[in-house]
Design a protein around this motif. Structure first.
Motif, PDB file in Angstrom:
ATOM      1  N   LEU A 101       3.694   4.146 -72.537  1.00  0.00           N
ATOM      2  CA  LEU A 101       2.674   3.326 -73.736  1.00  0.00           C
ATOM      3  C   LEU A 101       3.124   4.927 -74.841  1.00  0.00           C
ATOM      4  O   LEU A 101       3.255   4.488 -76.252  1.00  0.00           O
ATOM      5  CB  LEU A 101       0.929   3.485 -73.218  1.00  0.00           C
ATOM      6  CG  LEU A 101      -0.392   3.385 -74.062  1.00  0.00           C
ATOM      7  CD1 LEU A 101       0.170   2.137 -75.252  1.00  0.00           C
ATOM      8  CD2 LEU A 101      -1.409   3.708 -73.794  1.00  0.00           C
ATOM      9  N   ILE A 102       2.559   6.389 -74.087  1.00  0.00           N
ATOM     10  CA  ILE A 102       3.441   7.680 -75.061  1.00  0.00           C
ATOM     11  C   ILE A 102       4.692   7.066 -75.322  1.00  0.00           C
ATOM     12  O   ILE A 102       5.169   7.542 -76.923  1.00  0.00           O
ATOM     13  CB  ILE A 102       3.010   8.405 -74.267  1.00  0.00           C
ATOM     14  CG1 ILE A 102       1.666   8.702 -73.991  1.00  0.00           C
ATOM     15  CG2 ILE A 102       3.625   9.713 -74.616  1.00  0.00           C
ATOM     16  CD1 ILE A 102       1.212  10.034 -73.462  1.00  0.00           C
TER      17      ILE A 102
ATOM     18  N   LEU B 178      -8.523  10.067 -74.111  1.00  0.00           N
ATOM     19  CA  LEU B 178      -8.787   8.980 -72.894  1.00  0.00           C
ATOM     20  C   LEU B 178      -9.342   9.920 -71.625  1.00  0.00           C
ATOM     21  O   LEU B 178      -9.665   9.500 -71.118  1.00  0.00           O
ATOM     22  CB  LEU B 178      -7.299   8.777 -72.379  1.00  0.00           C
ATOM     23  CG  LEU B 178      -6.658   7.450 -72.945  1.00  0.00           C
ATOM     24  CD1 LEU B 178      -5.780   6.668 -72.725  1.00  0.00           C
ATOM     25  CD2 LEU B 178      -7.893   5.972 -73.479  1.00  0.00           C
TER      26      LEU B 178
ATOM     27  N   LEU C 270      -8.080  12.283 -69.955  1.00  0.00           N
ATOM     28  CA  LEU C 270      -7.185  12.615 -69.188  1.00  0.00           C
ATOM     29  C   LEU C 270      -6.266  14.100 -68.767  1.00  0.00           C
ATOM     30  O   LEU C 270      -6.439  14.610 -70.254  1.00  0.00           O
ATOM     31  CB  LEU C 270      -5.548  12.158 -69.173  1.00  0.00           C
ATOM     32  CG  LEU C 270      -5.653  10.234 -69.021  1.00  0.00           C
ATOM     33  CD1 LEU C 270      -5.143   9.587 -69.436  1.00  0.00           C
ATOM     34  CD2 LEU C 270      -6.554   9.501 -67.519  1.00  0.00           C
TER      35      LEU C 270
ATOM     36  N   GLN D 152       2.284   3.866 -66.519  1.00  0.00           N
ATOM     37  CA  GLN D 152       1.906   3.448 -67.189  1.00  0.00           C
ATOM     38  C   GLN D 152       1.016   4.402 -68.449  1.00  0.00           C
ATOM     39  O   GLN D 152       1.082   3.747 -69.498  1.00  0.00           O
ATOM     40  CB  GLN D 152      -0.118   2.471 -66.910  1.00  0.00           C
ATOM     41  CG  GLN D 152      -0.098   1.814 -67.847  1.00  0.00           C
ATOM     42  CD  GLN D 152      -1.710   1.018 -67.604  1.00  0.00           C
ATOM     43  OE1 GLN D 152      -2.120   1.076 -66.053  1.00  0.00           O
ATOM     44  NE2 GLN D 152      -2.459   0.361 -68.234  1.00  0.00           N
ATOM     45  N   HIS D 153       0.664   5.548 -68.244  1.00  0.00           N
ATOM     46  CA  HIS D 153       0.844   5.818 -69.233  1.00  0.00           C
ATOM     47  C   HIS D 153       2.324   6.803 -70.015  1.00  0.00           C
ATOM     48  O   HIS D 153       1.804   6.747 -70.842  1.00  0.00           O
ATOM     49  CB  HIS D 153      -0.380   7.667 -69.202  1.00  0.00           C
ATOM     50  CG  HIS D 153      -1.607   6.940 -68.445  1.00  0.00           C
ATOM     51  ND1 HIS D 153      -2.198   6.791 -69.510  1.00  0.00           N
ATOM     52  CD2 HIS D 153      -1.892   7.020 -67.364  1.00  0.00           C
ATOM     53  CE1 HIS D 153      -3.935   6.290 -68.181  1.00  0.00           C
ATOM     54  NE2 HIS D 153      -3.259   7.069 -67.621  1.00  0.00           N
ATOM     55  N   LYS D 154       3.167   6.672 -69.281  1.00  0.00           N
ATOM     56  CA  LYS D 154       4.128   7.614 -69.402  1.00  0.00           C
ATOM     57  C   LYS D 154       4.955   6.333 -70.262  1.00  0.00           C
ATOM     58  O   LYS D 154       5.323   6.879 -71.491  1.00  0.00           O
ATOM     59  CB  LYS D 154       5.177   7.748 -68.742  1.00  0.00           C
ATOM     60  CG  LYS D 154       4.839   8.862 -67.635  1.00  0.00           C
ATOM     61  CD  LYS D 154       5.808   9.138 -66.627  1.00  0.00           C
ATOM     62  CE  LYS D 154       5.427  10.361 -66.291  1.00  0.00           C
ATOM     63  NZ  LYS D 154       6.039  10.611 -65.026  1.00  0.00           N
TER      64      LYS D 154
ATOM     65  N   PHE E  79       0.490  13.659 -66.047  1.00  0.00           N
ATOM     66  CA  PHE E  79       1.632  12.686 -66.714  1.00  0.00           C
ATOM     67  C   PHE E  79       2.966  13.294 -66.064  1.00  0.00           C
ATOM     68  O   PHE E  79       4.005  12.788 -65.841  1.00  0.00           O
ATOM     69  CB  PHE E  79       2.101  12.830 -68.113  1.00  0.00           C
ATOM     70  CG  PHE E  79       0.623  12.417 -69.615  1.00  0.00           C
ATOM     71  CD1 PHE E  79       1.081  11.443 -69.715  1.00  0.00           C
ATOM     72  CD2 PHE E  79       0.044  13.879 -69.827  1.00  0.00           C
ATOM     73  CE1 PHE E  79       0.071  10.867 -71.266  1.00  0.00           C
ATOM     74  CE2 PHE E  79      -0.926  13.276 -71.008  1.00  0.00           C
ATOM     75  CZ  PHE E  79      -0.960  12.160 -70.383  1.00  0.00           C
TER      76      PHE E  79
ATOM     77  N   TYR F 270      -3.089  11.858 -77.018  1.00  0.00           N
ATOM     78  CA  TYR F 270      -3.230  11.055 -76.136  1.00  0.00           C
ATOM     79  C   TYR F 270      -4.331  11.366 -74.945  1.00  0.00           C
ATOM     80  O   TYR F 270      -5.207   9.956 -74.524  1.00  0.00           O
ATOM     81  CB  TYR F 270      -2.083  10.578 -75.679  1.00  0.00           C
ATOM     82  CG  TYR F 270      -2.233   9.768 -74.326  1.00  0.00           C
ATOM     83  CD1 TYR F 270      -1.949   7.568 -75.454  1.00  0.00           C
ATOM     84  CD2 TYR F 270      -2.437   9.272 -72.692  1.00  0.00           C
ATOM     85  CE1 TYR F 270      -2.702   6.579 -73.935  1.00  0.00           C
ATOM     86  CE2 TYR F 270      -2.062   7.958 -72.613  1.00  0.00           C
ATOM     87  CZ  TYR F 270      -2.475   7.030 -73.038  1.00  0.00           C
ATOM     88  OH  TYR F 270      -2.542   5.636 -72.035  1.00  0.00           O
ATOM     89  N   SER F 271      -3.996  12.473 -74.100  1.00  0.00           N
ATOM     90  CA  SER F 271      -4.583  12.816 -73.305  1.00  0.00           C
ATOM     91  C   SER F 271      -6.375  13.468 -73.893  1.00  0.00           C
ATOM     92  O   SER F 271      -7.256  13.432 -73.445  1.00  0.00           O
ATOM     93  CB  SER F 271      -3.977  14.014 -72.371  1.00  0.00           C
ATOM     94  OG  SER F 271      -3.878  14.992 -73.431  1.00  0.00           O
TER      95      SER F 271
END
Length: 61
Positions: A33-34, A16, A18, A29-31, A23, A12-13
């Motif tokens: 989604l993951i 994107l 990131l 929001q990322h947490k 995290f 994911y990182s």
């Protein structure tokens, strides 16, 4: 199955672009989604694992 979560975070990182520190800094929001992606993976794994185990059991007979 448990190694999938760190791989999912790393993938994911990378996708994107990131940093992994994003995290830890509270980007919720990322947490979420993951976490949802991981739960989806677990549900799919459980569903397909049952099917594969049933097919292997039938073949043994």
């Amino acid at each position: 199955m448990f190694l999938m979560f760190p791989l999912l975070v790393a993938l994911y990182s990378q996708l994107l672009d990131l940093p992994l520190a994003a995290f830890d800094n509270g980007v919720n929001q990322h947490k979420w989604l993951i976490t949802l992606l991981y739960l989806l993976y677990v549900l799919l794994w459980l569903r397909f694992n049952r099917r594969v185990m049933a097919m292997l059991e039938q073949r043994r007979r």
